[in-house]
Design an enzyme around this catalytic site. Structure first.
Site, PDB file in Angstrom:
ATOM      1  CG  ASN A   7      24.262  35.331 -16.189  1.00 28.31           C
ATOM      2  OD1 ASN A   7      24.557  35.776 -15.090  1.00 28.31           O
ATOM      3  ND2 ASN A   7      24.545  34.088 -16.567  1.00 28.31           N
ATOM      4  CG  HIS A   8      18.270  40.306 -16.911  1.00 29.20           C
ATOM      5  ND1 HIS A   8      17.181  41.139 -16.753  1.00 29.20           N
ATOM      6  CD2 HIS A   8      17.889  39.104 -16.389  1.00 29.20           C
ATOM      7  CE1 HIS A   8      16.195  40.482 -16.160  1.00 29.20           C
ATOM      8  NE2 HIS A   8      16.606  39.247 -15.923  1.00 29.20           N
TER       9      HIS A   8
END
Length: 212
Positions: free
Chosen positions: A84-85
């Site tokens: 999850n950037h």
């Protein structure tokens, strides 16, 4: 009365595609309950940690927790927090991860949005090539459909499918679900489960209620 061997890797003679998952896990951040199985007919199921639990890096300290008596189909993927950037920044680029390159001292963990652990209940069936996203909790007795992408929590004994996954229906009435969640047969001693498999397998909830 035959009692299953909780310590073996392969529950079926001459079948190397199905494993008792708990007995092949070495990563302490992955916790698996008794008798949960994983089937893989493409890859060696012994490679579950590498092939199926993805973006699971120690820096985030996130956990994958799977209950007892779950059935996990071939190709199921668990996407942990490092997938999850961050979306709290003006950029989704993981600048903090490359501090050395950019000459900064940012907190590396700020590269990602931490969405907590993945928690799978007991007696959950996860279908072929389903994807479970970080931070998701799946309730006891739920069924995850083939190639579903699970982005939100799943209630106990719900059947979900699609991308993103949504609840299609409940497996049982609310009354029976409440009884099953109270009975919690998966926590019984294995001898007790063995004696009462007939009632579990036939769906005789009324008989299960009478067992002490």
């Amino acid at each position: 009365m035959t009692i299953p061997d909780i310590n073996k890797i392969y529950p079926r003679t001459n079948d190397k595609q199905i494993v008792y998952l708990k007995n092949i896990i070495t990563n302490p951040s992955i916790q698996v309950g008794d008798y949960t199985i994983y089937n893989d007919f493409y890859n060696d199921p012994l490679g579950f940690q590498k092939n199926n639990v993805l973006y699971h890096y120690p820096i985030n300290e996130d956990k994958l927790i799977i209950g007892k008596f779950c059935s996990i189909a071939c190709g199921t993927k668990f996407l942990m927090n490092c997938a999850n950037h961050t979306m709290h920044s003006l950029s989704t680029y993981t600048f903090p991860l490359f501090n050395e390159e950019w000459g900064h001292k940012m907190n590396v963990r700020d590269s990602w949005d931490n969405r907590r652990d993945i928690v799978i209940g007991n007696d959950v069936w996860i279908g072929y090539e389903a994807v479970i996203m970080s931070g998701v909790t799946i309730g006891d007795g739920a069924i995850i459909g083939t190639r579903a992408v699970v982005t939100k929590d799943v209630p106990p004994y719900a059947i979900v499918g699609g991308s993103p996954a949504r609840v299609l229906k409940k497996r049982f009435s609310d009354d029976i679900i409440d009884k099953l969640l109270k009975i919690k047969w998966w926590n019984w001693p294995v001898e007790k489960i063995t004696r009462n498999l007939e009632y579990i397998q036939s769906g005789n909830i009324f008989q299960l209620e009478k067992i002490e």
